[in-house]
Design an enzyme around this catalytic site. Structure first.
Site, PDB file in Angstrom:
ATOM      1  N   HIS A  10       0.858  -1.194   0.000  1.00  0.00           N
ATOM      2  CA  HIS A  10       0.000   0.000   0.000  1.00  0.00           C
ATOM      3  C   HIS A  10       0.894   1.244   0.000  1.00  0.00           C
ATOM      4  O   HIS A  10       1.649   1.457  -0.956  1.00  0.00           O
ATOM      5  CB  HIS A  10      -0.931  -0.054   1.210  1.00  0.00           C
ATOM      6  CG  HIS A  10      -2.041   0.972   1.186  1.00  0.00           C
ATOM      7  ND1 HIS A  10      -2.325   1.754   0.095  1.00  0.00           N
ATOM      8  CD2 HIS A  10      -2.949   1.320   2.146  1.00  0.00           C
ATOM      9  CE1 HIS A  10      -3.350   2.539   0.384  1.00  0.00           C
ATOM     10  NE2 HIS A  10      -3.743   2.305   1.618  1.00  0.00           N
ATOM     11  N   HIS A  25      -1.600  -0.834 -11.851  1.00  0.00           N
ATOM     12  CA  HIS A  25      -2.477  -0.371 -10.776  1.00  0.00           C
ATOM     13  C   HIS A  25      -3.747  -1.207 -10.790  1.00  0.00           C
ATOM     14  O   HIS A  25      -4.168  -1.689 -11.847  1.00  0.00           O
ATOM     15  CB  HIS A  25      -2.817   1.113 -10.948  1.00  0.00           C
ATOM     16  CG  HIS A  25      -3.461   1.731  -9.750  1.00  0.00           C
ATOM     17  ND1 HIS A  25      -4.825   1.715  -9.552  1.00  0.00           N
ATOM     18  CD2 HIS A  25      -2.932   2.361  -8.670  1.00  0.00           C
ATOM     19  CE1 HIS A  25      -5.102   2.329  -8.410  1.00  0.00           C
ATOM     20  NE2 HIS A  25      -3.985   2.724  -7.856  1.00  0.00           N
ATOM     21  N   ASP A  54       3.394   6.018  -7.355  1.00  0.00           N
ATOM     22  CA  ASP A  54       4.578   5.671  -6.568  1.00  0.00           C
ATOM     23  C   ASP A  54       5.865   5.781  -7.371  1.00  0.00           C
ATOM     24  O   ASP A  54       6.940   5.986  -6.811  1.00  0.00           O
ATOM     25  CB  ASP A  54       4.450   4.240  -6.019  1.00  0.00           C
ATOM     26  CG  ASP A  54       3.331   4.098  -5.014  1.00  0.00           C
ATOM     27  OD1 ASP A  54       3.184   4.997  -4.170  1.00  0.00           O
ATOM     28  OD2 ASP A  54       2.591   3.100  -5.083  1.00  0.00           O
TER      29      ASP A  54
END
Length: 444
Positions: free
Chosen positions: A271, A322, A381
Site C-alpha cells: 500500500h 495499478h 509511486d
C-alpha cells in the site's frame, strides 16, 4: 522447544489449498474474477475511474480521480495558474463536500492554524522520550497517545468526531516531522534539531520548515510538495487504509483508534510503503545500467527484473500497474510534469529522463517477457519518491508524508461512516478445517 519444528507446523497447519477458493467462490482480496473490486459500500467522497464495463467487458480508459465530483486535474491546474497552495482547500472540499468561499476558507484555515500546536510537553514526553526506528509506527502510537489529552475522546457525535479530525489533520505534519528528527538523533546518530512550529504555515511549508536545519525552502518546492499532498489526499473507499477506516469505524470505536489502524495499513509495502520499493529498484537500476540513455540497456535490465533474475527476485517492476487505473494514473502524470522543472533546477535531469525512459519501455518489456498486451500504466509511486528526493526529504519520511495527506480522506470517510453507516462491517469466512475429537494430553 524446537522452534524450527513448530514453525514448520505453523506453516502446514495454516495452509489452505488454492482450489478451495474457487470451490467456495471466495473473492480473494475482495476482487472479482475480472479484477474489478467487490462492491461493499457507497460513498460520495472520492471516485477512482480507470475502466468502464461495456457489454459486460472491462474496457480500459484514461484514468481520472475525482474529489467530491471535482477532477483533481482541475484542482491542480487552478493551483498552478494562481501559484497557490491547495491542500488546505482540498481538506475542506473532502470534509464538507463543496469548495469554500473565500470567507469560509479563511475561517477554516484559521481553525487549522489554531489546532496546529501539539499539547503541552507532548513532543518531549511522547515523541522524544520514546523514539522509534519506524516513523509510521511512531505516528500511529502518537495518535493513540493523543487520546488521554482529548476532552471527550469517546463521543461519537458528528460534531465531536469533526473536532477530533480537524485536530489530527492540523497536527499530522509536525508529528511526522518531529518523529523523524527523533529517529535521526536516536538511531542515526544525527544532531537533534527541533524547530518551533509556525502555525500560520501551510502543511507543505510546515514539513519543509521542520525537517530542514536552516528552515529555508523555495516557493516552488513548497508548491510541489503541496501538489503531492493534494493528489494523495483521497482515493475512494476501496483502498486498503480507507476501507480500514470504514471497517474500524463501523464498530463504533474512537477516532484515535480508527486513524491508528489506518496508519498501520498504509505502512504496508503493498500500500503506502510501495514507494520505498520503487526507490530501492531505481537505485538498483542506476547501479547496474551503465548508459541510462540507452533504450536497449534499460529494456534488457528490466527484462531481467521481470524474469526474477535481477533486483529482489520478485519478478515485479515496482511503480508499474495499478488495480484500477489501466491506461494512465492521473496522479503520476501530474507529478511527472511538475517534477521536470525542479529536476532542471536541481541538476537531476539525467535521473528524470531515466524515469521517463523506463515508463516508455515497460509496456514492450511486459509484452516480450509475459506475452501480454495488457495495459500497463505508471502509478503515482513511480514518481513520488523521486520528487521527495529532489525536495531533500529522506526516504523514511515518504510514507509518513503520504499519511499527512491521506488523513484528509480518512477523516472524511470516518465522518461518512459515522453519519451514514449504521451497521458493523462483518464479511464471512468459510472454515475448511475438518472437525476433530479432543484427546487427553497423555494420549496425544
Amino acid at each position: 522447544m524446537e522452534l524450527k519444528k513448530h514453525l514448520n507446523e505453523i506453516s502446514s497447519d495454516n495452509y489452505i489449498a488454492p482450489e478451495l477458493y474457487n470451490k467456495f467462490s471466495v473473492k480473494r482480496g475482495l476482487r472479482n474474477e475480472d479484477s474489478t473490486g467487490v462492491l461493499v459500500g457507497l460513498t460520495r467522497i472520492g471516485d477512482v475511474h480507470g475502466y468502464e464495463i461495456i457489454d459486460g467487458k472491462k474496457t480500459a480508459v484514461p484514468g481520472k480521480l475525482f474529489y467530491r465530483g471535482i477532477d483533481i486535474e482541475e484542482i491542480a491546474a487552478e493551483a498552478s495558474a494562481n501559484n497557490k497552495f491547495s491542500f488546505e482547500e482540498t481538506i475542506y472540499l473532502l470534509m464538507f463536500g463543496k469548495l469554500p468561499t473565500q470567507t469560509e476558507f479563511d475561517d477554516f484555515y484559521s481553525l487549522l492554524v489554531k489546532n496546529r500546536p501539539l499539547p503541552q510537553n507532548f513532543v518531549e514526553d511522547v515523541i522524544l522520550k520514546a523514539p522509534s526506528s519506524s516513523i509510521m509506527n511512531k505516528l500511529a502510537s502518537s495518535v493513540l497517545a493523543l487520546y488521554p489529552y482529548d476532552e471527550n475522546p469517546e463521543d461519537l457525535s458528528p460534531e465531536n468526531v469533526f473536532r477530533q479530525c480537524i485536530e489530527l489533520v492540523a497536527r499530522f505534519p509536525s508529528i511526522a516531522a518531529y518523529s523523524y528528527m527523533s529517529k535521526k538523533h536516536n538511531f542515526d546518530q544525527g544532531s537533534l534539531i527541533i524547530h518551533q512550529i509556525d502555525p500560520a504555515l501551510s502543511a507543505a511549508e510546515t514539513i519543509l520548515s521542520l525537517i530542514r536545519p536552516d528552515q529555508k525552502y523555495t516557493e516552488y518546492e513548497a508548491q510541489l510538495l503541496d501538489l503531492a499532498l493534494v493528489i494523495h489526499a483521497e482515493h475512494g473507499g476501496g483502498n486498503n487504509s480507507t476501507f480500514t477506516i470504514h471497517v474500524v469505524s463501523s464498530a463504533d470505536t474512537d477516532t484515535f483508534s480508527a486513524i491508528a489502524a489506518a496508519i498501520g495499513s498504509l505502512k504496508g509495502f503493498k500500500h503506502g510503503g510501495a514507494n520505498a520499493k520503487v526507490i530501492e529498484m531505481m537505485n538498483d537500476i542506476k547501479e547496474n545500467v551503465k548508459n541510462w540513455e540507452s533504450e536497449k540497456e534499460v529494456s534488457d535490465y528490466l527484462e531481467k527484473i521481470l524474469k526474477g533474475e535481477a533486483f529482489d527476485g520478485t519478478k515485479l517492476i515496482y511503480g508499474m500497474g495499478h488495480a484500477i487505473y489501466t491506461i494512465t494514473d492521473p496522479r503520476a502524470n501530474l507529478l511527472r510534469d511538475k517534477a521536470k522543472a525542479l529536476a532542471e533546477e536541481k541538476g537531476m535531469m539525467k535521473e528524470y529522463n531515466l524515469h521517463c525512459l523506463i515508463e516508455q519501455v515497460v509496456p514492450s518489456v511486459f509484452k516480450k517477457v509475459k506475452g501480454s498486451d495488457k495495459e500497463i500504466c505508471t502509478n503515482v509511486d513511480f514518481y513520488s519518491g523521486f520528487v521527495y528526493r529532489m525536495l531533500g526529504i529522506p526516504e523514511e519520511l515518504n510514507t509518513p508524508i503520504f499519511a499527512v495527506s491521506r488523513i484528509a480522506g480518512w477523516c472524511a470517510h470516518r465522518l461518512e461512516e459515522v453519519v451514514a453507516g449504521g451497521r458493523i462491517i462483518r464479511p464471512a469466512y468459510k472454515c475448511v478445517q475438518s472437525q476433530l475429537k479432543y484427546t487427553n494430553i497423555n494420549e496425544r
